[in-house]
Motif scaffolding. Structure first.
Motif, PDB file in Angstrom:
ATOM      1  N   LEU A  62      10.384  10.476  -7.298  1.00  0.00           N
ATOM      2  CA  LEU A  62       8.869  10.553  -7.297  1.00  0.00           C
ATOM      3  C   LEU A  62       8.324  11.862  -6.208  1.00  0.00           C
ATOM      4  N   GLU A  63       9.130  12.090  -5.218  1.00  0.00           N
ATOM      5  CA  GLU A  63       8.854  13.264  -4.413  1.00  0.00           C
ATOM      6  C   GLU A  63      10.233  13.596  -3.637  1.00  0.00           C
ATOM      7  N   GLY A  73       7.072   5.900   5.415  1.00  0.00           N
ATOM      8  CA  GLY A  73       5.438   5.551   5.109  1.00  0.00           C
ATOM      9  C   GLY A  73       4.999   3.930   5.359  1.00  0.00           C
ATOM     10  N   GLU A 133       0.693  -1.172  -0.073  1.00  0.00           N
ATOM     11  CA  GLU A 133       0.014   0.064   0.008  1.00  0.00           C
ATOM     12  C   GLU A 133       0.939   1.237   0.122  1.00  0.00           C
ATOM     13  N   ASN A 134       2.113   1.113  -0.023  1.00  0.00           N
ATOM     14  CA  ASN A 134       3.117   2.248  -0.032  1.00  0.00           C
ATOM     15  C   ASN A 134       3.256   3.050  -1.349  1.00  0.00           C
ATOM     16  N   GLU A 135       3.008   4.523  -1.225  1.00  0.00           N
ATOM     17  CA  GLU A 135       2.836   5.159  -2.410  1.00  0.00           C
ATOM     18  C   GLU A 135       3.944   5.044  -3.482  1.00  0.00           C
ATOM     19  N   PHE A 136       5.243   4.583  -2.842  1.00  0.00           N
ATOM     20  CA  PHE A 136       6.557   4.591  -3.658  1.00  0.00           C
ATOM     21  C   PHE A 136       6.467   3.486  -4.375  1.00  0.00           C
ATOM     22  N   SER A 164       9.945  -1.785  -8.043  1.00  0.00           N
ATOM     23  CA  SER A 164       9.360  -0.584  -8.765  1.00  0.00           C
ATOM     24  C   SER A 164      10.119   0.268  -9.782  1.00  0.00           C
ATOM     25  N   THR A 222       9.541   0.559 -13.770  1.00  0.00           N
ATOM     26  CA  THR A 222       9.134   2.103 -14.121  1.00  0.00           C
ATOM     27  C   THR A 222      10.075   2.311 -15.059  1.00  0.00           C
ATOM     28  N   ASP A 240       4.874   0.601  -6.940  1.00  0.00           N
ATOM     29  CA  ASP A 240       4.060   0.822  -8.031  1.00  0.00           C
ATOM     30  C   ASP A 240       3.712  -0.678  -8.286  1.00  0.00           C
ATOM     31  N   VAL A 299      12.768   6.887  -4.782  1.00  0.00           N
ATOM     32  CA  VAL A 299      11.959   7.546  -3.957  1.00  0.00           C
ATOM     33  C   VAL A 299      11.884   9.217  -4.580  1.00  0.00           C
TER      34      VAL A 299
END
Length: 453
Positions: A274-275, A333, A161-164, A349, A353, A166, A271
């Motif tokens: 992405l942010e 996170g 479920e972590n946003e980083f 990820s 990507t 994918d 990471v």
């Protein structure tokens, strides 16, 4: 001579040579007293001594009124997450991590699932030494409750479920992944995680027998079997863990270990793509990770070696990622602890990507050679070693003495520090080339040997 070693976050030693049932039970009573008889989560790795250690530990905890949630065989990051999920007062990881199979240990966690800091760890050690235990009567003894699921599903859910991470891109890529969990607890969670991510898996050292099958540390020289598996089976990547599952090393698609230092560098790069946000790492971590972060335009903060130090600094600066260069990736996170499962999610990820093989992604990182050595110190004080190092490294641009001595030079650095887990001094030397790093390490080694002479 006893091998028993105490630190701020726990105690470790060789079974039959210092780490005895009496010592274990008294440390359990000391930790339970410090936690005021609260609820304690306990889990650990597959070492053959685990049942002896757990039995003695449970006796100490129950004797001071602690209720135990026994999650059995579990990775250290799983135990840390379960402390929070069960709203426990603390936790204990029964594992000696990267130490050989003859060792075992107890690592103490606070209510946040984090290793104890200097003050709290010191108080547990004081209670042990002075035998100040709050023993209770028969009607107030603690209770033992087994948690059969062990926290695996909750841990995997937190990673996915972590946003980083994918998940969709990873599943689409259908990676072929080789895995070496050293016949320990990583085999209870990593295959499930990889299956959930749609990966095709091949394993070496893939049971939970506790007979590791290789040296415990996932360093390049110990990953021959994994490297052969990747090369012979045409795998996209290989992952190797240490026995308690908080450190991650990687083998590229050609069967070549990339070095555990680059696990963190790759995770940071992914990471920060992405942010943007501050990055924290310890003093012994590679400059490659620092260079990656600075190239992304973010602040980098260094701490003394130790997960607790990194986590505390990550809180202070609101860091989005941090870790230690031994393959320990820390992602707040999920939780601000070293977690190989988090590292696997981030690296896959990045591969998915970027749509590039791992060898290409590694070639784009800053190139350094990091050499690690261990040197026995005998009766030397570290103060005398520091004096000798200052005399040898007169070309230092900066010296940091928060944790041993780190000496920064123009294009290289060296960090010499007493080990928290072994009776040695550790030497870390990094430079742009292997000969330059070797020369740095040799200068430090000769300085120490000169003091011994």
């Amino acid at each position: 001579m006893s091998t028993l070693m105490t630190g701020i976050a726990g105690i470790r030693g060789v079974i039959g040579d210092g780490l005895s049932p009496d010592v274990i039970a008294r440390y359990g009573a000391a930790f339970g007293t410090f936690m005021k008889g609260g609820k304690i989560v306990v889990g650990g790795d597959t070492r053959p001594s685990r049942e002896m250690v757990r039995s003695a530990l449970f006796s100490g905890l129950i004797s001071v009124g602690c209720d135990i949630i026994d999650i059995g065989l579990a990775t250290t990051p799983t135990i840390e997450l379960m402390v929070v999920q069960h709203q426990a007062a603390g936790g204990i990881c029964v594992t000696a991590s990267h130490n050989p199979v003859s060792w075992n240990a107890m690592k103490f966690l606070d209510h946040r699932g984090r290793f104890l800091g200097l003050e709290d760890g010191g108080e547990v050690n004081r209670l042990f030494e002075e035998r100040e235990f709050d023993y209770v009567g028969v009607h107030h003894l603690g209770k033992l409750r087994k948690h059969e699921e062990g926290g695996v599903e909750a841990h995997i859910k937190a990673v996915l479920e972590n946003e980083f991470i994918d998940v969709t891109a990873i599943r689409r890529a259908q990676f072929r992944v080789a895995l070496d969990c050293v016949n320990s607890v990583g085999n209870l969670i990593v295959p499930n995680l990889l299956h959930d991510l749609g990966c095709d898996i091949r394993k070496v050292h893939g049971d939970i027998s506790g007979e590791f099958g290789r040296e415990a540390e996932p360093t390049p020289e110990n990953l021959t079997d994994l490297s052969d598996l990747v090369a012979n089976e045409g795998m996209d990547i290989g992952f190797a863990l240490d026995p308690d599952g908080d450190r991650l090393a990687i083998v590229n698609e050609h069967g070549q270990p990339i070095g555990e230092e680059l696990t963190l560098a790759l995770a940071i790069k992914h990471v920060l793509s992405l942010e943007k946000g501050p990055v924290v790492m310890n003093l012994s971590s590679s400059r490659a990770s620092e260079d990656v972060a600075r190239a992304a335009g973010v602040e980098v903060y260094r701490t003394p070696v130790g997960e607790a130090h990194v986590a505390t600094e990550m809180d202070r600066v609101n860091s989005i990622i941090g870790g230690e260069g031994n393959g320990g990736v820390m992602l707040p996170g999920v939780h601000a602890n070293r977690d190989a499962m988090v590292g696997i999610g981030l690296i896959l990820s990045m591969l998915a990507t970027q749509n590039q093989p791992l060898s290409v992604l590694v070639s784009r990182l800053p190139q350094y050679t990091l050499i690690k050595r261990k040197t026995p110190v005998g009766t030397l004080t570290f103060e005398s070693i520091q004096d000798s190092l200052r005399q040898v490294f007169t070309d230092a641009q900066n010296i940091d003495t928060r944790d041993g001595m780190r000496i920064d030079l123009e294009e290289s650095w060296i960090h010499v520090r007493p080990s928290n887990t072994e009776p040695i001094v550790r030497i870390f030397a990094e430079a742009k080339s292997k000969p330059a790093a070797q020369e740095l390490a040799e200068r430090a080694t000769m300085a120490i040997k000169g003091e011994q002479a």
